[in-house]
Design a protein around this motif. Structure first.
Motif, mmCIF file in Angstrom:
data_model
loop_
_atom_site.group_PDB
_atom_site.id
_atom_site.type_symbol
_atom_site.label_atom_id
_atom_site.label_comp_id
_atom_site.label_asym_id
_atom_site.label_seq_id
_atom_site.Cartn_x
_atom_site.Cartn_y
_atom_site.Cartn_z
ATOM 1 N N VAL A 52 6.491 1.302 -6.319
ATOM 2 C CA VAL A 52 5.230 2.039 -6.167
ATOM 3 C C VAL A 52 4.322 1.304 -5.187
ATOM 4 O O VAL A 52 3.747 1.899 -4.267
ATOM 5 C CB VAL A 52 4.534 2.225 -7.544
ATOM 6 N N SER A 53 4.233 -0.003 -5.352
ATOM 7 C CA SER A 53 3.322 -0.772 -4.512
ATOM 8 C C SER A 53 3.764 -0.736 -3.033
ATOM 9 O O SER A 53 2.927 -0.602 -2.129
ATOM 10 C CB SER A 53 3.220 -2.177 -5.111
ATOM 11 N N MET A 54 5.075 -0.798 -2.777
ATOM 12 C CA MET A 54 5.556 -0.712 -1.382
ATOM 13 C C MET A 54 5.251 0.660 -0.780
ATOM 14 O O MET A 54 4.844 0.770 0.383
ATOM 15 C CB MET A 54 7.065 -0.980 -1.321
ATOM 16 N N LEU A 55 5.430 1.715 -1.599
ATOM 17 C CA LEU A 55 5.138 3.065 -1.101
ATOM 18 C C LEU A 55 3.654 3.239 -0.794
ATOM 19 O O LEU A 55 3.278 3.867 0.201
ATOM 20 C CB LEU A 55 5.571 4.109 -2.126
ATOM 21 N N LYS A 56 2.809 2.681 -1.662
ATOM 22 C CA LYS A 56 1.359 2.805 -1.434
ATOM 23 C C LYS A 56 0.991 2.140 -0.124
ATOM 24 O O LYS A 56 0.235 2.681 0.677
ATOM 25 C CB LYS A 56 0.585 2.154 -2.589
ATOM 26 N N ARG A 57 1.541 0.945 0.083
ATOM 27 C CA ARG A 57 1.217 0.214 1.309
ATOM 28 C C ARG A 57 1.744 0.953 2.548
ATOM 29 O O ARG A 57 1.029 1.073 3.550
ATOM 30 C CB ARG A 57 1.820 -1.195 1.203
ATOM 31 N N ALA A 58 2.955 1.481 2.447
ATOM 32 C CA ALA A 58 3.563 2.152 3.610
ATOM 33 C C ALA A 58 2.901 3.486 3.938
ATOM 34 O O ALA A 58 3.030 3.990 5.051
ATOM 35 C CB ALA A 58 5.061 2.354 3.370
ATOM 36 N N THR A 59 2.198 4.083 2.957
ATOM 37 C CA THR A 59 1.574 5.395 3.211
ATOM 38 C C THR A 59 0.046 5.303 3.250
ATOM 39 O O THR A 59 -0.633 6.323 3.216
ATOM 40 C CB THR A 59 1.978 6.425 2.121
ATOM 41 N N ALA A 60 -0.470 4.083 3.340
ATOM 42 C CA ALA A 60 -1.932 3.877 3.288
ATOM 43 C C ALA A 60 -2.666 4.630 4.405
ATOM 44 O O ALA A 60 -3.830 4.966 4.262
ATOM 45 C CB ALA A 60 -2.246 2.393 3.346
ATOM 46 N N HIS A 61 -1.960 4.902 5.527
ATOM 47 C CA HIS A 61 -2.601 5.592 6.651
ATOM 48 C C HIS A 61 -2.712 7.098 6.417
ATOM 49 O O HIS A 61 -3.336 7.806 7.201
ATOM 50 C CB HIS A 61 -1.828 5.315 7.948
ATOM 51 N N LEU A 62 -2.101 7.606 5.364
ATOM 52 C CA LEU A 62 -2.127 9.050 5.111
ATOM 53 C C LEU A 62 -3.113 9.361 3.994
ATOM 54 O O LEU A 62 -3.070 8.732 2.933
ATOM 55 C CB LEU A 62 -0.722 9.548 4.719
ATOM 56 N N LYS A 63 -3.971 10.328 4.236
ATOM 57 C CA LYS A 63 -5.085 10.583 3.313
ATOM 58 C C LYS A 63 -4.698 11.415 2.095
ATOM 59 O O LYS A 63 -5.289 11.280 1.034
ATOM 60 C CB LYS A 63 -6.221 11.324 4.059
ATOM 61 N N ASN A 64 -3.716 12.311 2.267
ATOM 62 C CA ASN A 64 -3.450 13.274 1.182
ATOM 63 C C ASN A 64 -2.216 12.947 0.349
ATOM 64 O O ASN A 64 -1.532 13.827 -0.155
ATOM 65 C CB ASN A 64 -3.332 14.697 1.761
ATOM 66 N N ILE A 65 -1.961 11.633 0.226
ATOM 67 C CA ILE A 65 -0.768 11.180 -0.495
ATOM 68 C C ILE A 65 -1.184 10.449 -1.764
ATOM 69 O O ILE A 65 -2.121 9.646 -1.735
ATOM 70 C CB ILE A 65 0.005 10.156 0.376
ATOM 71 N N PHE A 149 7.073 -5.313 6.292
ATOM 72 C CA PHE A 149 6.827 -6.043 5.044
ATOM 73 C C PHE A 149 7.940 -5.767 4.018
ATOM 74 O O PHE A 149 8.241 -6.617 3.181
ATOM 75 C CB PHE A 149 5.429 -5.720 4.471
ATOM 76 N N VAL A 150 8.568 -4.602 4.116
ATOM 77 C CA VAL A 150 9.689 -4.279 3.210
ATOM 78 C C VAL A 150 10.918 -5.116 3.608
ATOM 79 O O VAL A 150 11.631 -5.655 2.747
ATOM 80 C CB VAL A 150 10.012 -2.763 3.228
ATOM 81 N N ALA A 151 11.121 -5.254 4.924
ATOM 82 C CA ALA A 151 12.248 -6.067 5.403
ATOM 83 C C ALA A 151 12.117 -7.495 4.885
ATOM 84 O O ALA A 151 13.098 -8.123 4.449
ATOM 85 C CB ALA A 151 12.284 -6.047 6.928
ATOM 86 N N GLU A 152 10.892 -7.999 4.878
ATOM 87 C CA GLU A 152 10.629 -9.360 4.416
ATOM 88 C C GLU A 152 10.908 -9.487 2.902
ATOM 89 O O GLU A 152 11.545 -10.452 2.448
ATOM 90 C CB GLU A 152 9.155 -9.698 4.733
ATOM 91 N N LYS A 153 10.481 -8.495 2.131
ATOM 92 C CA LYS A 153 10.735 -8.518 0.679
ATOM 93 C C LYS A 153 12.239 -8.447 0.401
ATOM 94 O O LYS A 153 12.751 -9.113 -0.505
ATOM 95 C CB LYS A 153 10.041 -7.336 -0.009
ATOM 96 N N LEU A 154 12.945 -7.650 1.176
ATOM 97 C CA LEU A 154 14.392 -7.535 0.999
ATOM 98 C C LEU A 154 15.073 -8.872 1.282
ATOM 99 O O LEU A 154 15.972 -9.301 0.564
ATOM 100 C CB LEU A 154 14.952 -6.476 1.958
ATOM 101 N N ARG A 155 14.611 -9.509 2.350
ATOM 102 C CA ARG A 155 15.197 -10.792 2.749
ATOM 103 C C ARG A 155 15.019 -11.809 1.619
ATOM 104 O O ARG A 155 15.948 -12.510 1.247
ATOM 105 C CB ARG A 155 14.529 -11.267 4.042
#
Ligand code: ADP
Length: 159
Positions: A52-65, A149-155
């Motif tokens: 959830v937290s990764m999705l929130k960060r990745a979609t922070a630029h979108l207003k209606n999500i 940032f997801v690539a870094e978490k995966l690593r």
């Protein structure tokens, strides 16, 4: 008219393929609810909280999500959000059989809810969370497939 859609999935982790569907859905619908399924049976690499937290960060630029977790049936999650539409992404023909079965089952469970399929963009047709995890564990740099940032978490998780 308040057009809402839910986009359910495991998102373990979010990839550019998912983000592409989310961005396109956000241009068509007034509100997009991203439902992160617990999917315990799939033994996800990331906890539901992390996904959830990764999705929130990745979609922070979108207003209606809006991003949240859910457990149980997708149709029950759709009802909870008073959405009559479920959106799913389609990649290869190989997605089709499973998605077809799932959409028909969901229609039996709740016939007022429609499943809509959005075709992947050709750049992401081969992209899956599973493939990304395998690639990272074998040492690949996946920065062009997932947010950095997801690539870094995966690593950190897999090496
Ligand atoms: P699930 O466990 O529900 O299949 P996923 O996180 O694997 O969850 O996928 C969620 C949705 O996103 C599914 O509809 C899937 O087909 C779609 N999807 C995944 N990767 C891509 C991609 N590269 N392009 C388009 N749609 C995708």
């Amino acid at each position: 008219m308040n057009r809402k859609v839910i986009y359910p999935g495991t998102f373990d982790p979010i990839t550019h393929g998912h983000l592409d569907i989310i961005e396109r859905a956000s241009r068509i619908y007034d509100r997009v609810f991203i439902g992160v399924a617990h999917s315990k049976e799939k033994h996800p690499l990331f906890s539901v909280k992390e996904r959830v937290s990764m999705l929130k960060r990745a979609t922070a630029h979108l207003k209606n999500i809006e991003v949240e977790d859910f457990d149980g049936l997708v149709v029950d999650y759709a009802k909870k959000k008073t959405s009559r539409v479920i959106i799913r992404g389609l990649r290869m023909l190989s997605d089709f059989e499973f998605e077809f079965q799932m959409a028909l089952t969901n229609r039996k469970l709740a016939e007022e809810i429609e499943t809509i399929f959005m075709m992947t963009s050709d750049n992401y047709a081969y992209l899956s969370s599973k493939l990304i995890k395998e690639a990272v564990s074998l040492g690949a740099d996946v920065k062009s497939f997932v947010p950095s940032f997801v690539a870094e978490k995966l690593r950190k998780k897999l090496r």
